[in-house]
Design a protein around this motif. Structure first.
Motif, PDB file in Angstrom:
ATOM      1  N   THR A  57      -8.876  -7.591   4.786  1.00  0.00           N
ATOM      2  CA  THR A  57      -8.689  -8.286   6.067  1.00  0.00           C
ATOM      3  C   THR A  57      -9.747  -9.381   6.251  1.00  0.00           C
TER       4      THR A  57
ATOM      5  N   LEU B 138       0.876  -1.174   0.000  1.00  0.00           N
ATOM      6  CA  LEU B 138       0.000   0.000   0.000  1.00  0.00           C
ATOM      7  C   LEU B 138       0.914   1.224   0.000  1.00  0.00           C
TER       8      LEU B 138
ATOM      9  N   GLU C  56     -10.701  -5.908  10.887  1.00  0.00           N
ATOM     10  CA  GLU C  56     -10.503  -4.606  10.238  1.00  0.00           C
ATOM     11  C   GLU C  56     -11.191  -3.509  11.044  1.00  0.00           C
ATOM     12  N   LYS C  57     -10.437  -2.501  11.395  1.00  0.00           N
ATOM     13  CA  LYS C  57     -10.943  -1.326  12.121  1.00  0.00           C
ATOM     14  C   LYS C  57     -11.893  -1.707  13.257  1.00  0.00           C
TER      15      LYS C  57
ATOM     16  N   TYR D 140      -7.138   0.920  11.785  1.00  0.00           N
ATOM     17  CA  TYR D 140      -6.326  -0.002  10.991  1.00  0.00           C
ATOM     18  C   TYR D 140      -6.851  -1.430  11.096  1.00  0.00           C
ATOM     19  N   GLY D 141      -6.236  -2.335  10.310  1.00  0.00           N
ATOM     20  CA  GLY D 141      -6.458  -3.759  10.493  1.00  0.00           C
ATOM     21  C   GLY D 141      -5.578  -4.204  11.656  1.00  0.00           C
TER      22      GLY D 141
ATOM     23  N   MET E 188       1.754   3.923   2.697  1.00  0.00           N
ATOM     24  CA  MET E 188       2.589   3.581   3.843  1.00  0.00           C
ATOM     25  C   MET E 188       4.038   3.546   3.358  1.00  0.00           C
TER      26      MET E 188
ATOM     27  N   ILE F  26      -1.766  -3.805  11.010  1.00  0.00           N
ATOM     28  CA  ILE F  26      -1.288  -4.206   9.684  1.00  0.00           C
ATOM     29  C   ILE F  26      -0.781  -2.941   9.010  1.00  0.00           C
TER      30      ILE F  26
HETATM   31  C1  G1P Z   1      -5.937  -0.513   4.838  1.00  0.00           C
HETATM   32  C2  G1P Z   1      -6.166  -1.902   5.401  1.00  0.00           C
HETATM   33  C3  G1P Z   1      -5.815  -1.953   6.877  1.00  0.00           C
HETATM   34  C4  G1P Z   1      -4.382  -1.477   7.089  1.00  0.00           C
HETATM   35  C5  G1P Z   1      -4.189  -0.095   6.467  1.00  0.00           C
HETATM   36  C6  G1P Z   1      -2.748   0.335   6.499  1.00  0.00           C
HETATM   37  O1  G1P Z   1      -6.853   0.379   5.433  1.00  0.00           O
HETATM   38  O2  G1P Z   1      -7.516  -2.261   5.190  1.00  0.00           O
HETATM   39  O3  G1P Z   1      -5.962  -3.256   7.370  1.00  0.00           O
HETATM   40  O4  G1P Z   1      -4.096  -1.430   8.472  1.00  0.00           O
HETATM   41  O5  G1P Z   1      -4.608  -0.083   5.083  1.00  0.00           O
HETATM   42  O6  G1P Z   1      -2.654   1.626   5.996  1.00  0.00           O
HETATM   43  P1  G1P Z   1      -7.142   1.845   4.793  1.00  0.00           P
HETATM   44  O7  G1P Z   1      -5.966   2.693   5.151  1.00  0.00           O
HETATM   45  O8  G1P Z   1      -7.294   1.652   3.331  1.00  0.00           O
HETATM   46  O9  G1P Z   1      -8.392   2.315   5.469  1.00  0.00           O
END
Ligand code: G1P
Length: 297
Positions: free
Chosen positions: A235, A134, A194-195, A174-175, A137, A207
């Protein structure tokens, strides 16, 4: 050592709108905002390349074409630099570029969530394990996070999720994974959510945006119902897959910057500038001065 198939492909979901950075992201994708002199997306691509990834799959959306241009040769610019003998600039450009044929772009046609974005890459990834990064990050470490995860994967096979500790009050964003026994330099993942609503997180291990996943995840994603936030969540599909395949947690010990937020983005810029000898010295005194003159909270 265990039986494992090497990870050759990496998926980069880059369809998000970047509303938190408006107006900057009205015409520029958030992944093209720069940390020092490189766009955010380049950090994840470099991390993947350093981990031995050979094919880069971008899941894009509308207004993201400039990402495709960034990973292509800019003929006029290259010619001009060659004519002017600007070798250093040419080297910078070629260092950023995957080899011809190493990139694929597909579109997530509707913003249905991260799980749906990953599912959109299924035809390009095919029947082999893949890395998922992702790009928001940004992870600063030597060697890169994905390199360390790949080392763990060589010992364990299965699926790997990178994690880090976070303040308990942040767990709802977050997850979160539940930690089991230690294995081979990682740990068994016993559960994930998740969240999780405030006060319900099974741990404070979040995560942090790097995964190695087996291709069976795609079928589960294809039938996954919307979860937290009304979105198709990766997740949730990983939790289902964990009933039939092992999941291991990797503990990342470098620095992570959540560049989907302004604060994380600023922190990343300061950290990368401070680890660059060209800026570290002059910035240090200026930062100290700013800190000393900033109003106390
Ligand atoms: C996503 C994932 C989440 C993770 C996060 C990290 O969430 O679903 O599990 O912890 O990225 O950035 P988002 O940031 O898209 O809400």
């Amino acid at each position: 050592m265990t039986d494992y198939k090497p990870v050759r492909k990496a998926v980069f979901p880059v369809a998000g709108l970047g509303t938190r950075f408006l107006p900057a992201t009205k015409s520029i994708p958030k992944e093209m905002l720069t940390i020092l002199d490189k766009p955010v997306i380049q950090y994840a691509v470099d991390e993947a390349r350093n981990a031995g990834i050979e094919h880069f799959v971008f899941v894009t959306g509308r207004n993201k074409a400039v990402i495709e241009d960034h990973f292509d040769i800019q003929v006029e610019l290259q010619q001009t630099l060659e004519e002017r003998g600007k070798q250093e600039a040419l080297d910078i450009l070629s260092a950023a570029l995957p080899a011809p044929g190493q990139t694929s772009f597909t579109r997530q046609q509707a913003p249905l969530g991260l799980g749906h974005a990953v599912w959109c890459a299924r035809e390009i990834v095919g029947d082999e394990p893949f890395a998922l990064l992702l790009p928001d990050m940004v992870m600063q470490d030597e060697p890169g996070c994905l390199t360390s995860m790949t080392r763990l994967y060589k010992n364990t096979g299965g699926n790997i999720i990178s994690t880090e500790e976070i303040a308990w009050e942040e767990t709802q964003n977050y997850g979160i994974v539940e930690r089991g026994e230690d294995v081979n330099g990682g740990f068994e993942v016993k559960g994930m959510v998740e969240k999780p609503p405030k006060g319900t997180a099974p741990s404070n291990l979040y995560i942090n945006g790097r995964y190695i996943l087996q291709p069976e995840i795609f079928d589960l994603l294809g039938s996954q119902k919307a979860g937290a936030g009304g979105e198709i969540q990766l997740t949730d599909a990983m939790l289902k897959l964990s009933a039939s395949q092992p999941f291991y947690g990797f503990t990342f010990r470098g620095r992570t910057f959540d560049c989907g937020s302004k604060e994380g983005f600023i922190r990343a810029n300061v950290a990368y500038a401070m680890s660059n000898p060209e800026f570290a010295g002059s910035l240090r005194s200026e930062l100290l001065e700013l800190i000393n003159s900033a109003p106390a909270k």
